[in-house]
Motif scaffolding. Structure first.
Motif, PDB file in Angstrom:
ATOM      1  N   GLU A  59      -0.811   3.032  -8.102  1.00 52.07           N
ATOM      2  CA  GLU A  59       0.077   1.942  -8.727  1.00 52.07           C
ATOM      3  C   GLU A  59      -0.294   1.445 -10.105  1.00 52.07           C
ATOM      4  O   GLU A  59       0.492   0.993 -10.822  1.00 52.07           O
ATOM      5  N   HIS A  60      -1.617   1.164 -10.319  1.00 47.78           N
ATOM      6  CA  HIS A  60      -2.133   0.837 -11.381  1.00 47.78           C
ATOM      7  C   HIS A  60      -1.520   1.514 -12.680  1.00 47.78           C
ATOM      8  O   HIS A  60      -1.124   1.116 -13.618  1.00 47.78           O
ATOM      9  N   HIS A  61      -2.045   2.859 -12.581  1.00 49.40           N
ATOM     10  CA  HIS A  61      -1.624   3.787 -13.727  1.00 49.40           C
ATOM     11  C   HIS A  61      -0.055   3.915 -13.836  1.00 49.40           C
ATOM     12  O   HIS A  61       0.305   4.261 -15.101  1.00 49.40           O
ATOM     13  N   LEU A  62       0.942   3.915 -12.902  1.00 52.39           N
ATOM     14  CA  LEU A  62       1.937   4.175 -12.977  1.00 52.39           C
ATOM     15  C   LEU A  62       2.600   3.018 -13.659  1.00 52.39           C
ATOM     16  O   LEU A  62       3.622   2.985 -14.467  1.00 52.39           O
ATOM     17  N   ARG A 120      11.969   2.273 -14.874  1.00 52.62           N
ATOM     18  CA  ARG A 120      11.278   2.315 -13.316  1.00 52.62           C
ATOM     19  C   ARG A 120      10.484   3.548 -13.428  1.00 52.62           C
ATOM     20  O   ARG A 120      10.765   4.557 -14.229  1.00 52.62           O
ATOM     21  N   GLY A 121       9.733   3.700 -12.428  1.00 50.47           N
ATOM     22  CA  GLY A 121       8.940   4.897 -12.262  1.00 50.47           C
ATOM     23  C   GLY A 121       8.466   4.864 -10.827  1.00 50.47           C
ATOM     24  O   GLY A 121       8.530   3.811 -10.182  1.00 50.47           O
ATOM     25  N   PHE A 122       8.117   6.303 -10.645  1.00 47.68           N
ATOM     26  CA  PHE A 122       7.716   6.461  -8.980  1.00 47.68           C
ATOM     27  C   PHE A 122       6.629   7.543  -8.958  1.00 47.68           C
ATOM     28  O   PHE A 122       6.492   8.346  -9.909  1.00 47.68           O
ATOM     29  N   ALA A 123       5.926   7.617  -7.915  1.00 48.58           N
ATOM     30  CA  ALA A 123       4.896   8.690  -7.800  1.00 48.58           C
ATOM     31  C   ALA A 123       4.636   8.852  -6.458  1.00 48.58           C
ATOM     32  O   ALA A 123       4.514   8.032  -5.626  1.00 48.58           O
ATOM     33  N   VAL A 124       4.511  10.143  -6.069  1.00 49.40           N
ATOM     34  CA  VAL A 124       4.038  10.637  -4.662  1.00 49.40           C
ATOM     35  C   VAL A 124       2.917  11.638  -4.641  1.00 49.40           C
ATOM     36  O   VAL A 124       3.045  12.444  -5.262  1.00 49.40           O
ATOM     37  N   PHE A 125       1.858  11.267  -3.896  1.00 45.01           N
ATOM     38  CA  PHE A 125       0.998  12.177  -3.678  1.00 45.01           C
ATOM     39  C   PHE A 125       0.989  12.761  -2.119  1.00 45.01           C
ATOM     40  O   PHE A 125       1.042  11.800  -1.308  1.00 45.01           O
ATOM     41  N   VAL A 126       0.806  13.946  -1.956  1.00 45.33           N
ATOM     42  CA  VAL A 126       1.085  14.436  -0.855  1.00 45.33           C
ATOM     43  C   VAL A 126      -0.072  15.548  -0.617  1.00 45.33           C
ATOM     44  O   VAL A 126      -0.644  16.190  -1.628  1.00 45.33           O
ATOM     45  N   ASP A 127      -0.661  15.754   0.756  1.00 45.54           N
ATOM     46  CA  ASP A 127      -1.441  16.732   0.852  1.00 45.54           C
ATOM     47  C   ASP A 127      -0.868  18.083   1.131  1.00 45.54           C
ATOM     48  O   ASP A 127      -0.045  18.240   2.011  1.00 45.54           O
ATOM     49  N   THR A 146      11.096   6.571  -3.897  1.00 47.58           N
ATOM     50  CA  THR A 146      10.405   7.763  -3.504  1.00 47.58           C
ATOM     51  C   THR A 146      11.145   8.368  -2.274  1.00 47.58           C
ATOM     52  O   THR A 146      11.318   9.733  -1.969  1.00 47.58           O
ATOM     53  N   PHE A 147      11.574   7.569  -1.233  1.00 48.22           N
ATOM     54  CA  PHE A 147      12.206   8.315  -0.253  1.00 48.22           C
ATOM     55  C   PHE A 147      13.684   7.909  -0.113  1.00 48.22           C
ATOM     56  O   PHE A 147      14.308   8.837   0.509  1.00 48.22           O
ATOM     57  N   THR A 148      14.253   6.810  -0.666  1.00 46.52           N
ATOM     58  CA  THR A 148      15.602   6.563  -0.446  1.00 46.52           C
ATOM     59  C   THR A 148      16.420   6.793  -1.771  1.00 46.52           C
ATOM     60  O   THR A 148      17.752   6.954  -1.435  1.00 46.52           O
ATOM     61  N   ASP A 149      16.031   7.208  -2.812  1.00 45.91           N
ATOM     62  CA  ASP A 149      16.834   7.403  -3.931  1.00 45.91           C
ATOM     63  C   ASP A 149      16.688   8.985  -4.331  1.00 45.91           C
ATOM     64  O   ASP A 149      16.115   9.910  -4.003  1.00 45.91           O
ATOM     65  N   GLN A 150      17.970   9.253  -4.845  1.00 40.55           N
ATOM     66  CA  GLN A 150      18.355  10.734  -5.184  1.00 40.55           C
ATOM     67  C   GLN A 150      18.736  11.012  -6.469  1.00 40.55           C
ATOM     68  O   GLN A 150      19.309   9.824  -7.155  1.00 40.55           O
ATOM     69  N   TYR A 151      18.052  12.026  -7.338  1.00 42.85           N
ATOM     70  CA  TYR A 151      18.779  12.010  -8.793  1.00 42.85           C
ATOM     71  C   TYR A 151      18.560  13.591  -9.042  1.00 42.85           C
ATOM     72  O   TYR A 151      18.204  14.439  -8.342  1.00 42.85           O
ATOM     73  N   GLU A 152      19.269  13.916 -10.097  1.00 35.81           N
ATOM     74  CA  GLU A 152      19.212  15.414 -10.605  1.00 35.81           C
ATOM     75  C   GLU A 152      17.917  15.377 -11.156  1.00 35.81           C
ATOM     76  O   GLU A 152      17.294  14.995 -12.032  1.00 35.81           O
ATOM     77  N   PRO A 153      17.360  16.690 -10.442  1.00 34.19           N
ATOM     78  CA  PRO A 153      15.906  17.194 -10.952  1.00 34.19           C
ATOM     79  C   PRO A 153      15.677  17.637 -12.331  1.00 34.19           C
ATOM     80  O   PRO A 153      14.390  17.795 -12.608  1.00 34.19           O
ATOM     81  N   GLY A 154      16.719  18.450 -12.831  1.00 36.73           N
ATOM     82  CA  GLY A 154      16.498  19.121 -13.904  1.00 36.73           C
ATOM     83  C   GLY A 154      15.610  20.162 -14.039  1.00 36.73           C
ATOM     84  O   GLY A 154      15.386  20.998 -12.948  1.00 36.73           O
ATOM     85  N   SER A 155      14.646  20.265 -15.073  1.00 39.72           N
ATOM     86  CA  SER A 155      13.936  21.419 -15.104  1.00 39.72           C
ATOM     87  C   SER A 155      12.830  21.766 -13.753  1.00 39.72           C
ATOM     88  O   SER A 155      12.283  22.680 -13.807  1.00 39.72           O
ATOM     89  N   THR A 156      12.412  20.536 -13.434  1.00 47.32           N
ATOM     90  CA  THR A 156      11.434  20.518 -12.133  1.00 47.32           C
ATOM     91  C   THR A 156      11.987  21.338 -11.058  1.00 47.32           C
ATOM     92  O   THR A 156      11.300  21.838 -10.031  1.00 47.32           O
ATOM     93  N   PHE A 157      13.362  21.703 -11.058  1.00 50.85           N
ATOM     94  CA  PHE A 157      14.024  22.298  -9.964  1.00 50.85           C
ATOM     95  C   PHE A 157      13.949  23.940 -10.112  1.00 50.85           C
ATOM     96  O   PHE A 157      14.214  24.653  -9.224  1.00 50.85           O
ATOM     97  N   LYS A 158      13.379  24.299 -11.538  1.00 49.68           N
ATOM     98  CA  LYS A 158      13.456  25.682 -11.829  1.00 49.68           C
ATOM     99  C   LYS A 158      12.261  26.470 -10.892  1.00 49.68           C
ATOM    100  O   LYS A 158      12.256  27.795 -11.057  1.00 49.68           O
ATOM    101  N   ILE A 159      11.451  25.898 -10.216  1.00 46.38           N
ATOM    102  CA  ILE A 159      10.546  26.478  -9.311  1.00 46.38           C
ATOM    103  C   ILE A 159      11.261  27.377  -8.243  1.00 46.38           C
ATOM    104  O   ILE A 159      10.847  28.198  -7.618  1.00 46.38           O
ATOM    105  N   VAL A 160      12.546  26.812  -7.851  1.00 48.58           N
ATOM    106  CA  VAL A 160      13.440  27.369  -6.759  1.00 48.58           C
ATOM    107  C   VAL A 160      13.940  28.803  -7.287  1.00 48.58           C
ATOM    108  O   VAL A 160      13.707  30.015  -6.742  1.00 48.58           O
TER     109      VAL A 160
END
Length: 421
Positions: free
Chosen positions: A228-231, A242-249, A273-287
């Motif tokens: 939260e602090h760094h974001l 706005r900004g959002f961040a998710v950390f998962v194991d 992080t859970f309820t909004d949707q957006y076009e991922p752009g280049s981050t989707f290239k891993i698919v």
């Protein structure tokens, strides 16, 4: 003789009338005791007693290590009942430090009150006890509970909030209301002569309150606070909206932190992080990259035509642009420079069916199943709805929408060897 007969007939008429009246009375008594018995019993009970609620203590929310993130605290609330306020000057002197008003101004406000009015809420219990011990008529002190969040605004969008009645209305507080809220109890009270006083009789009917159950989250409260602090600092320095961040194991899929910035006012906040949707752009290239490697369509060092002009028409009417102008790039370099043109060509090599299959295998287009209200599934249309230009454009993250949580879990899938948790 005629006179005696007349007197006798009058007596008989009077007797008949008396017996008729008594008969009607007995019929009425019988009706009251049988047909209308329940009705009047309920009315009597309503007038003679009432149920007073016994509020349960709400369950605790803790993080993965047992640190408390949300719990109930006792608070006091003070009200003024003007008809019984016989010494407003003393009440003003007592309450002025509590409501942070000059005694003279508060005295004027107290004298203008016409009905039962709350004058101070969310006071520490010791302050409420001090006011109660003053025994000033017209001041009513009630003890309540208020939800308290240990890490402040951090995780506000995840934890949610409760309303004035301590009922969850947002976030996990709402999602797990049936567990956290417990069950309200009640006890039968009998009113006294005072308009606002009731008496609890020994053996009175009632039902005890049942406190709410506690829940333990996968969140790490320390990590949540750091994120939260760094974001917030990044959003502020970059002048972002706005900004959002998710950390998962990656090995369990557990969400360790989920942060949003800035925080909006109560009732307006959303867990983006859970309820909004957006076009991922280049981050989707891993698919498409993952599909190409899995299907062995191209080697990492294999070269592909790019464009020195920075643009290329991959299918009729579909011009793809690059920010880096190169005549050719290897598969590895295309990922390094995030080349739209080469990744679009690789998307065409993979084909629409396989591209869609790998996208759905990574969780795109469906909900993750996280226990949070309002989660969205993003948008990934079936192949039959794609246009000729869809394959290269979807390969570079357009014509598709994702949630931040979906994207984080997709990258976690790559990190743990291809298993989507």
């Amino acid at each position: 003789m005629a006179h005696k007969e007349m007197r006798k007939s009058r007596v008989l008429v009077a007797a008949a009338g008396l017996f008729l009246g008594l008969g009607c009375l007995w019929v009425r008594v019988a009706v009251l005791q049988t047909a209308l018995h329940g009705h009047f019993t309920a009315r009597a009970r309503e007038n003679q007693e009432h149920h007073q609620k016994i509020l349960p203590r709400r369950g605790v929310i803790s993080d993965r290590r047992g640190k408390v993130m949300a719990h109930d605290l006792g608070v006091s609330e003070v009200a003024v009942y003007p008809p019984q306020l016989h010494d407003p000057e003393a009440a003003a002197r007592l309450l002025a430090p509590v409501v942070h008003e000059p005694p003279a101004k508060l005295l004027q406000r107290l004298r203008e009150l016409k009905s039962y009015t709350w004058i101070a809420r969310d006071l520490p219990p010791e302050v409420g006890q001090k006011i109660r011990e003053a025994k000033l008529s017209g001041l009513v002190v009630d003890d309540e509970t208020k939800r308290f969040y240990r890490i402040g605004e951090a995780a506000t969008e995840v934890l949610g909030r409760t309303n004035r009645d301590n009922v969850g209305v947002d976030g996990l507080e709402y999602q797990f209301e049936n567990l956290l809220g417990g069950r309200t109890g009640w006890v039968t009270m009998v009113p006294t002569g005072s308009s606002r006083m009731s008496l609890l009789l020994p053996g009175a009917e009632g039902r005890p309150a049942r406190d709410g159950a506690s829940i333990e989250l996968t969140l790490d409260s320390d990590l949540q606070a750091i994120v939260e602090h760094h974001l917030a600092a990044a959003v502020d320095s970059l002048h972002a909206k706005r900004g959002f961040a998710v950390f998962v194991d990656p090995w369990t899929g557990e969400i360790l932190a989920a942060a949003c910035a800035p925080h909006l006012d109560a009732g307006l906040a959303k867990n983006w992080t859970f309820t909004d949707q957006y076009e991922p752009g280049s981050t989707f290239k891993i698919v498409v990259a993952g599909g190409i490697l899995e299907e062995r369509i191209a080697a990492p060092d294999e070269l592909f035509v790019a464009a020195t002009s920075g643009q290329a028409e991959l299918v009729p009417g579909c011009i793809i642009h690059d920010t880096h102008a190169h005549s050719e790039l290897s598969f590895r370099q295309a990922m390094q420079y995030s080349s739209n043109i080469v990744m679009g060509r690789l998307g065409l090599k993979l084909g629409s069916e396989r591209l869609h299959r790998y996208a759905t295998a990574l969780g795109f287009g469906s909900m993750t199943g996280v226990e949070f209200p309002g989660e969205t599934a993003g948008r990934l249309r079936p192949v039959r709805a794609w246009q000729p230009r869809s394959t290269p454009t979807i390969a570079i993250g357009h014509e598709v929408t994702v949630t931040p949580l979906q994207l984080a879990l997709a990258y976690a899938t790559v990190a743990n060897g291809g298993v989507l948790m």
